[in-house]
Design a protein around this motif. Structure first.
Motif, mmCIF file in Angstrom:
data_model
loop_
_atom_site.group_PDB
_atom_site.id
_atom_site.type_symbol
_atom_site.label_atom_id
_atom_site.label_comp_id
_atom_site.label_asym_id
_atom_site.label_seq_id
_atom_site.Cartn_x
_atom_site.Cartn_y
_atom_site.Cartn_z
ATOM 1 N N ASP A 1 -15.802 27.781 12.471
ATOM 2 C CA ASP A 1 -16.909 26.745 12.966
ATOM 3 C C ASP A 1 -16.784 26.658 14.629
ATOM 4 O OD1 ASP A 1 -17.997 26.249 10.461
ATOM 5 O OD2 ASP A 1 -17.024 24.324 10.338
ATOM 6 N N ALA A 2 -15.563 26.591 15.066
ATOM 7 C CA ALA A 2 -15.155 26.309 16.454
ATOM 8 C C ALA A 2 -15.509 27.650 16.985
ATOM 9 C CB ALA A 2 -13.692 26.054 16.644
ATOM 10 N N LEU A 3 -15.239 28.881 16.508
ATOM 11 C CA LEU A 3 -15.285 30.300 17.256
ATOM 12 C C LEU A 3 -17.078 30.546 17.206
ATOM 13 C CD1 LEU A 3 -12.221 32.018 15.480
ATOM 14 C CD2 LEU A 3 -12.726 31.565 18.084
ATOM 15 N N ARG A 4 -17.544 30.118 16.246
ATOM 16 C CA ARG A 4 -19.082 30.525 16.292
ATOM 17 C C ARG A 4 -19.654 29.599 17.333
ATOM 18 N NH1 ARG A 4 -18.575 30.911 10.109
ATOM 19 N NH2 ARG A 4 -19.161 32.938 9.690
ATOM 20 N N ALA A 5 -19.204 28.439 17.418
ATOM 21 C CA ALA A 5 -19.754 27.591 18.630
ATOM 22 C C ALA A 5 -19.292 28.241 20.012
ATOM 23 C CB ALA A 5 -19.231 26.193 18.467
ATOM 24 N N ALA A 6 -18.084 28.610 19.885
ATOM 25 C CA ALA A 6 -17.778 29.291 21.242
ATOM 26 C C ALA A 6 -18.501 30.381 21.567
ATOM 27 C CB ALA A 6 -16.257 29.584 21.210
ATOM 28 N N LEU A 7 -18.885 31.319 20.565
ATOM 29 C CA LEU A 7 -19.614 32.619 20.909
ATOM 30 C C LEU A 7 -21.155 32.288 20.993
ATOM 31 C CD1 LEU A 7 -18.579 35.230 18.073
ATOM 32 C CD2 LEU A 7 -18.377 35.156 20.473
ATOM 33 N N ALA A 8 -21.641 31.377 20.716
ATOM 34 C CA ALA A 8 -23.015 30.749 21.131
ATOM 35 C C ALA A 8 -23.017 30.435 22.532
ATOM 36 C CB ALA A 8 -23.345 29.551 20.289
ATOM 37 N N LEU A 9 -21.852 29.877 23.166
ATOM 38 C CA LEU A 9 -21.891 29.654 24.658
ATOM 39 C C LEU A 9 -21.567 30.761 25.382
ATOM 40 C CD1 LEU A 9 -19.804 26.249 24.485
ATOM 41 C CD2 LEU A 9 -22.494 26.574 24.910
ATOM 42 N N ASP A 10 -20.614 31.775 24.847
ATOM 43 C CA ASP A 10 -20.113 32.932 25.429
ATOM 44 C C ASP A 10 -20.085 34.134 24.533
ATOM 45 O OD1 ASP A 10 -19.092 34.978 27.312
ATOM 46 O OD2 ASP A 10 -17.009 33.775 27.488
ATOM 47 N N PRO A 11 -21.217 34.558 24.243
ATOM 48 C CA PRO A 11 -21.118 35.849 23.342
ATOM 49 C C PRO A 11 -20.314 37.138 23.728
ATOM 50 C CG PRO A 11 -23.289 35.629 24.591
ATOM 51 C CD PRO A 11 -22.435 34.616 24.884
ATOM 52 N N ASP A 12 -19.821 37.280 24.838
ATOM 53 C CA ASP A 12 -19.185 38.448 24.909
ATOM 54 C C ASP A 12 -17.870 38.400 25.237
ATOM 55 O OD1 ASP A 12 -21.774 40.152 24.982
ATOM 56 O OD2 ASP A 12 -22.033 39.619 27.171
ATOM 57 N N ALA A 13 -17.312 37.214 24.831
ATOM 58 C CA ALA A 13 -15.876 36.891 24.853
ATOM 59 C C ALA A 13 -15.166 37.714 23.674
ATOM 60 C CB ALA A 13 -15.653 35.328 24.570
ATOM 61 N N ALA A 14 -14.361 38.770 24.256
ATOM 62 C CA ALA A 14 -13.680 39.706 23.122
ATOM 63 C C ALA A 14 -12.458 38.908 22.250
ATOM 64 C CB ALA A 14 -12.969 40.596 23.913
ATOM 65 N N ALA A 15 -11.764 37.997 23.150
ATOM 66 C CA ALA A 15 -10.869 37.311 22.241
ATOM 67 C C ALA A 15 -11.478 36.252 20.988
ATOM 68 C CB ALA A 15 -10.192 36.432 23.143
ATOM 69 N N VAL A 16 -12.895 35.604 21.348
ATOM 70 C CA VAL A 16 -13.361 35.149 20.399
ATOM 71 C C VAL A 16 -13.919 35.771 19.308
ATOM 72 C CG1 VAL A 16 -15.194 33.440 20.126
ATOM 73 C CG2 VAL A 16 -13.945 33.303 22.321
#
Length: 453
Positions: free
Chosen positions: A25-40
């Motif tokens: 859940d937290a990682l999906r929310a992070a991707l919504a804010l930064d979709p090109d974060a490789a580590a996420v």
């Protein structure tokens, strides 16, 4: 710290705690804010794979690689996941795509070896493991993986030594707080055989208690799972059997031994397995009490069935049958009375011409008493196979094509661990059990036809 970074760090904490759902859940929310974060993407892939969503995990792993092609760990994780999903070719392609600097990394070489083993190319796998060890002689994972190749091929001199690289003995050492036996003189010493791996491993390797006694040990004890205590009361060479769930007197023992290290200390080779069968015996009182459950016509063979193993075992999906229905062709063989020894997952499938013995089984001593009254046991690769073999009872074992366990060696229909009583039936194609069951049905029909009427 940005909101996306805060979510990422929170997700990492969830992963460390084993809460994969909260991490996702937290990682999906992070991707919504930064979709090109490789580590996420990479961490979300890990969390998805842990939850069984491997298709989505693969998508995110590949996106992470595209965004950060020099991050070795992502290649390792994706390749390992693909290998576990029986996609060895795809895993090898992932390792081939790793950057040049990673091709000589011991971790990648070891992972590549695992994929090569899964693809049936053990010579290439061995070369990978040995190259990894040449680069890092202390890389335990490569040494452990090499041990499985060597042991499966019957090259036990080096195989047992490499198996000492296994990393699961530390908790037992911390619990026992005794010196670990190094294979030295035992005369007058008191040795405790500790718990290791599963029930089947304990049944197979505690045969060495007799060797320990013959080597001069003043006292031999066995610390084991509670379900084995009553059964091991008949174990040759053992003076005391103690359940793991009760305290033991540390002062009563001088050293301890890990069961899977005993073949190393006794320099066991394929031609020198201690296999005087039986080395376990059923309890007579239990056998008498349970005998009425095994009623059959005088001209019927009494055969026990086990079709599933412990689902927590890493290769259980390959070794267990999809269900009891897979064995249906066997039930067409005339002159057989069928009994289910299945306990745990799958036991509710014991019906349609199969007598369910599960309600009568509380521990392995009960299973042993029931097996003693049968003519044959047919089982997948579980503890029940080792129990039947240790009792000297004829047993037919169904083995998967995908990473069949090293202890059964390669391309053999028999085993030196249980000579003259055990027959191995091997899959010819990964996941295809129908051919194996037909082989067993033909062998069973031949056996039934030879019985006197």
């Amino acid at each position: 710290m940005t909101p996306a970074e805060s979510l990422f760090h929170a997700a990492r904490a969830h992963l460390d705690a084993g809460d994969h759902a909260a991490a996702r859940d937290a990682l999906r929310a992070a991707l919504a804010l930064d979709p090109d974060a490789a580590a996420v993407h990479a961490n979300l892939a890990f969390a998805l794979a842990a939850g069984g969503d491997v298709d989505a995990a693969e998508t995110h792993y590949r996106r992470a690689i595209a965004l950060a092609p020099h991050e070795l760990q992502t290649y390792l994780n994706l390749g390992a996941m693909l290998t576990a999903r029986h996609r060895a070719g795809a895993a090898l392609a992932v390792y081939d795509a790793a950057p040049a600097f990673a091709q000589a990394a011991p971790a990648l070489l070891s992972n590549r070896g695992m994929a090569l083993v899964a693809a049936g190319r053990e010579d290439k796998a061995e070369a990978c493991y040995r190259r990894a060890l040449a680069l890092d002689p202390d890389y335990r994972k490569a040494a452990f993986n090499l041990a499985y190749v060597l042991l499966r091929q019957g090259r036990w001199d080096e195989g047992w030594m490499r198996l000492e690289s296994r990393d699961w003995l530390a908790p037992m050492q911390d619990y026992l707080r005794l010196p670990r036996w190094d294979g030295g003189p035992l005369a007058g010493r008191r040795i405790l055989v500790g718990v290791e791996a599963g029930h089947g491993d304990m049944i197979q390797f505690c045969r060495y208690c007799e060797r320990l006694k013959a080597a001069g040990a003043a006292r031999v004890g066995v610390l084991c799972h509670p379900g084995l205590v009553a059964l091991f009361g008949s174990l040759r060479g053992a003076d005391e059997i103690m359940p793991l769930d009760r305290p033991f007197e540390r002062a009563d023992w001088d050293v301890w031994a890990a069961p899977l290290s005993l073949p190393l200390h006794f320099r066991t080779t394929v031609d020198d397995v201690p296999a005087a069968l039986p080395y376990l015996a059923p309890d007579r009182a239990r056998s008498a009490r349970l005998a009425p459950l095994l009623a059959a016509a005088p001209d019927e063979m009494k055969i026990g069935l086990v079709w599933k193993g412990n689902p927590r075992f890493e290769n259980d999906a390959a070794r267990s049958l999809p269900g009891r229905a897979t064995l249906a062709p066997l039930l067409q063989v005339r002159g057989v009375r069928w009994f289910s020894l299945q306990k745990g997952p799958g036991e509710d499938e014991a019906r349609d011409g199969v007598v369910d013995l599960a309600p009568a089984i509380d521990d392995f001593a009960d299973t042993a008493a029931l097996i003693a009254g049968l003519d044959l046991v047919i089982t997948v690769d579980t503890a029940c196979a080792h129990l039947a073999g240790a009792l000297g009872k004829p047993c037919w074992v169904l083995l998967p094509a995908w990473q069949a366990d090293w202890r059964w060696l390669a391309d053999r229909a028999d085993t030196p661990w249980y000579p003259h009583v055990m027959r191995l039936f091997r899959q010819r194609r990964d996941g295809v059990w129908d051919e194996v069951i037909q082989d067993v049905a033909r062998a069973l029909a031949d056996l039934a036809s030879m019985r006197p009427t």
